[in-house]
Design a protein around this motif. Structure first.
Motif, PDB file in Angstrom:
ATOM      1  N   SER A  29       0.850  -1.190   0.000  1.00  0.00           N
ATOM      2  CA  SER A  29       0.000   0.000   0.000  1.00  0.00           C
ATOM      3  C   SER A  29       0.886   1.240   0.000  1.00  0.00           C
ATOM      4  N   SER A  30       0.262   2.403  -0.173  1.00  0.00           N
ATOM      5  CA  SER A  30       0.991   3.669  -0.157  1.00  0.00           C
ATOM      6  C   SER A  30       0.494   4.527   0.998  1.00  0.00           C
ATOM      7  N   MET A  31       1.395   5.293   1.597  1.00  0.00           N
ATOM      8  CA  MET A  31       1.008   6.185   2.679  1.00  0.00           C
ATOM      9  C   MET A  31       0.153   7.324   2.138  1.00  0.00           C
ATOM     10  N   THR A  32      -0.822   7.746   2.910  1.00  0.00           N
ATOM     11  CA  THR A  32      -1.593   8.930   2.548  1.00  0.00           C
ATOM     12  C   THR A  32      -0.763  10.166   2.884  1.00  0.00           C
ATOM     13  N   SER A  39       5.236  11.643  11.644  1.00  0.00           N
ATOM     14  CA  SER A  39       6.354  10.713  11.764  1.00  0.00           C
ATOM     15  C   SER A  39       6.071   9.580  12.744  1.00  0.00           C
ATOM     16  N   SER A  40       5.186   9.808  13.722  1.00  0.00           N
ATOM     17  CA  SER A  40       4.898   8.782  14.725  1.00  0.00           C
ATOM     18  C   SER A  40       4.063   7.641  14.169  1.00  0.00           C
ATOM     19  N   VAL A  41       3.625   7.761  12.924  1.00  0.00           N
ATOM     20  CA  VAL A  41       2.767   6.731  12.345  1.00  0.00           C
ATOM     21  C   VAL A  41       3.462   5.375  12.331  1.00  0.00           C
ATOM     22  N   PHE A  42       4.790   5.366  12.171  1.00  0.00           N
ATOM     23  CA  PHE A  42       5.523   4.107  12.125  1.00  0.00           C
ATOM     24  C   PHE A  42       5.496   3.401  13.483  1.00  0.00           C
ATOM     25  N   ASP A  43       5.725   4.175  14.530  1.00  0.00           N
ATOM     26  CA  ASP A  43       5.690   3.601  15.880  1.00  0.00           C
ATOM     27  C   ASP A  43       4.283   3.105  16.213  1.00  0.00           C
ATOM     28  N   GLU A  44       3.271   3.853  15.795  1.00  0.00           N
ATOM     29  CA  GLU A  44       1.887   3.473  16.067  1.00  0.00           C
ATOM     30  C   GLU A  44       1.528   2.174  15.363  1.00  0.00           C
ATOM     31  N   VAL A  45       1.886   2.088  14.086  1.00  0.00           N
ATOM     32  CA  VAL A  45       1.576   0.888  13.305  1.00  0.00           C
ATOM     33  C   VAL A  45       2.280  -0.325  13.883  1.00  0.00           C
ATOM     34  N   GLU A  46       3.565  -0.161  14.205  1.00  0.00           N
ATOM     35  CA  GLU A  46       4.343  -1.286  14.739  1.00  0.00           C
ATOM     36  C   GLU A  46       3.805  -1.741  16.092  1.00  0.00           C
ATOM     37  N   ALA A  47       3.529  -0.793  16.977  1.00  0.00           N
ATOM     38  CA  ALA A  47       3.039  -1.135  18.319  1.00  0.00           C
ATOM     39  C   ALA A  47       1.686  -1.827  18.243  1.00  0.00           C
ATOM     40  N   HIS A  48       0.792  -1.320  17.406  1.00  0.00           N
ATOM     41  CA  HIS A  48      -0.533  -1.919  17.279  1.00  0.00           C
ATOM     42  C   HIS A  48      -0.443  -3.309  16.675  1.00  0.00           C
ATOM     43  N   ALA A  49       0.421  -3.445  15.657  1.00  0.00           N
ATOM     44  CA  ALA A  49       0.569  -4.738  14.998  1.00  0.00           C
ATOM     45  C   ALA A  49       1.094  -5.791  15.966  1.00  0.00           C
ATOM     46  N   ILE A  87      -7.314  -4.009   7.652  1.00  0.00           N
ATOM     47  CA  ILE A  87      -6.269  -3.368   6.856  1.00  0.00           C
ATOM     48  C   ILE A  87      -6.888  -2.543   5.729  1.00  0.00           C
ATOM     49  N   PHE A  88      -7.864  -3.123   5.044  1.00  0.00           N
ATOM     50  CA  PHE A  88      -8.491  -2.419   3.930  1.00  0.00           C
ATOM     51  C   PHE A  88      -9.198  -1.146   4.393  1.00  0.00           C
ATOM     52  N   ALA A  89      -9.658  -1.148   5.643  1.00  0.00           N
ATOM     53  CA  ALA A  89     -10.415  -0.001   6.165  1.00  0.00           C
ATOM     54  C   ALA A  89      -9.515   1.049   6.833  1.00  0.00           C
ATOM     55  N   ASP A  90      -8.229   0.780   6.951  1.00  0.00           N
ATOM     56  CA  ASP A  90      -7.305   1.686   7.634  1.00  0.00           C
ATOM     57  C   ASP A  90      -7.042   2.924   6.772  1.00  0.00           C
ATOM     58  N   VAL A  96      -4.201  -0.174  -1.665  1.00  0.00           N
ATOM     59  CA  VAL A  96      -3.866  -1.493  -1.133  1.00  0.00           C
ATOM     60  C   VAL A  96      -3.996  -2.544  -2.230  1.00  0.00           C
ATOM     61  N   GLN A  97      -2.988  -3.364  -2.372  1.00  0.00           N
ATOM     62  CA  GLN A  97      -2.967  -4.397  -3.411  1.00  0.00           C
ATOM     63  C   GLN A  97      -2.370  -5.675  -2.840  1.00  0.00           C
ATOM     64  N   ILE A  98      -3.053  -6.785  -3.039  1.00  0.00           N
ATOM     65  CA  ILE A  98      -2.541  -8.073  -2.574  1.00  0.00           C
ATOM     66  C   ILE A  98      -1.564  -8.609  -3.615  1.00  0.00           C
ATOM     67  N   LEU A  99      -0.344  -8.882  -3.172  1.00  0.00           N
ATOM     68  CA  LEU A  99       0.678  -9.404  -4.069  1.00  0.00           C
ATOM     69  C   LEU A  99       0.736 -10.918  -4.074  1.00  0.00           C
ATOM     70  N   SER A 100       0.457 -11.515  -2.916  1.00  0.00           N
ATOM     71  CA  SER A 100       0.570 -12.968  -2.803  1.00  0.00           C
ATOM     72  C   SER A 100      -0.374 -13.495  -1.727  1.00  0.00           C
ATOM     73  N   LEU A 101      -1.018 -14.597  -2.012  1.00  0.00           N
ATOM     74  CA  LEU A 101      -1.911 -15.252  -1.051  1.00  0.00           C
ATOM     75  C   LEU A 101      -1.819 -16.748  -1.294  1.00  0.00           C
ATOM     76  N   LYS A 102      -1.383 -17.498  -0.261  1.00  0.00           N
ATOM     77  CA  LYS A 102      -1.199 -18.932  -0.470  1.00  0.00           C
ATOM     78  C   LYS A 102      -1.276 -19.705   0.840  1.00  0.00           C
ATOM     79  N   ASN A 103      -1.566 -20.975   0.710  1.00  0.00           N
ATOM     80  CA  ASN A 103      -1.529 -21.888   1.851  1.00  0.00           C
ATOM     81  C   ASN A 103      -0.071 -22.250   2.118  1.00  0.00           C
ATOM     82  N   ILE A 104       0.298 -22.362   3.383  1.00  0.00           N
ATOM     83  CA  ILE A 104       1.667 -22.729   3.741  1.00  0.00           C
ATOM     84  C   ILE A 104       1.641 -23.834   4.795  1.00  0.00           C
ATOM     85  N   SER A 105       2.691 -24.628   4.825  1.00  0.00           N
ATOM     86  CA  SER A 105       2.788 -25.712   5.804  1.00  0.00           C
ATOM     87  C   SER A 105       3.519 -25.263   7.061  1.00  0.00           C
ATOM     88  N   GLN A 106       4.353 -24.234   6.923  1.00  0.00           N
ATOM     89  CA  GLN A 106       5.065 -23.684   8.073  1.00  0.00           C
ATOM     90  C   GLN A 106       5.332 -22.199   7.850  1.00  0.00           C
TER      91      GLN A 106
END
Length: 211
Positions: A29-32, A39-49, A87-90, A96-106
């Motif tokens: 995605s791209s920042m608005t 600048s605090s957006v990075f800390d906010e996103v990381e902490a929430h995640a 995420i889509f509503a943030d 926002v664009q999905i690049l990859s979506l797949k089932n994984i074993s680990q």
């Protein structure tokens, strides 16, 4: 080929996957403009995640560079689908664009902490610059339009990092402001150059008249 940006398309693609089946989703995605000014957006996103992911068994990594976010999320199907809607509503990002979506074993990322990886050479710390050089093929960072194969190559590269390249808060501020200026100034570059040149001539003229 990119997966359509539509939550129902994602649900449909995973229709044969059990609710507790393990999947990996990578989106970009791209920042608005508003986010670029904060600048605090990075800390906010990381902490929430980190908080949300720990509670819901989601692992992965969050990457930022050149005004773009790329996030890899791994977890059970139902948990990932719920997070995808959030995420889509943030409003802090767009395109926002999905690049990859797949089932994984680990999982590729076992640590529940959502690591924040900055893909800006001039912001990397000396301690991590050497390993960060492995990212050269992916710079300048412009992940929109990446194929699933290129996305997988990128994920395979960054998952080997013991200590992701990091930066100081001041660097984040300059980065955000720089991106904002580029966003505003780029369409008017010729005008700004001419006006700057005229301003210099005006200063010189006033100096000559005075002295």
């Amino acid at each position: 080929m990119q997966i359509p940006l539509n939550h129902m398309e994602t649900v449909k693609k995973l229709s044969d996957t059990p609710k507790d089946g393990l999947i990996q989703l990578v989106y970009v995605s791209s920042m608005t403009l508003r986010s670029r000014l904060k600048s605090s957006v990075f800390d906010e996103v990381e902490a929430h995640a980190r908080s949300y992911n720990q509670q819901h068994g989601i692992t992965g990594t969050l990457c930022y560079g050149n005004g773009h976010f790329l996030q890899c999320l791994e977890g059970e199907k139902d948990e990932i689908l719920t997070l995808q809607e959030r995420i889509f509503a943030d409003g802090r990002h767009k395109e926002v664009q999905i690049l990859s979506l797949k089932n994984i074993s680990q999982r590729s990322f076992e640590d529940w902490r959502m690591r924040l990886l900055f893909l800006e050479r001039w912001l990397w710390s000396p301690a991590t610059k050497k390993q960060a050089d492995q990212l050269s093929p992916f710079l300048p960072f412009a992940p929109h339009g990446w194929t699933p194969a290129r996305t997988a190559q990128f994920i395979n590269t960054i998952q080997t990092f013991d200590n992701p390249p990091h930066i100081k808060a001041a660097g984040i501020t300059y980065n955000a402001m720089g991106n904002m200026f580029k966003h505003i100034a780029a369409p008017h570059q010729a005008f700004l150059i001419v006006q700057g040149f005229l301003a210099i001539l005006l200063v010189i003229g006033l100096y000559l008249l005075t002295y």
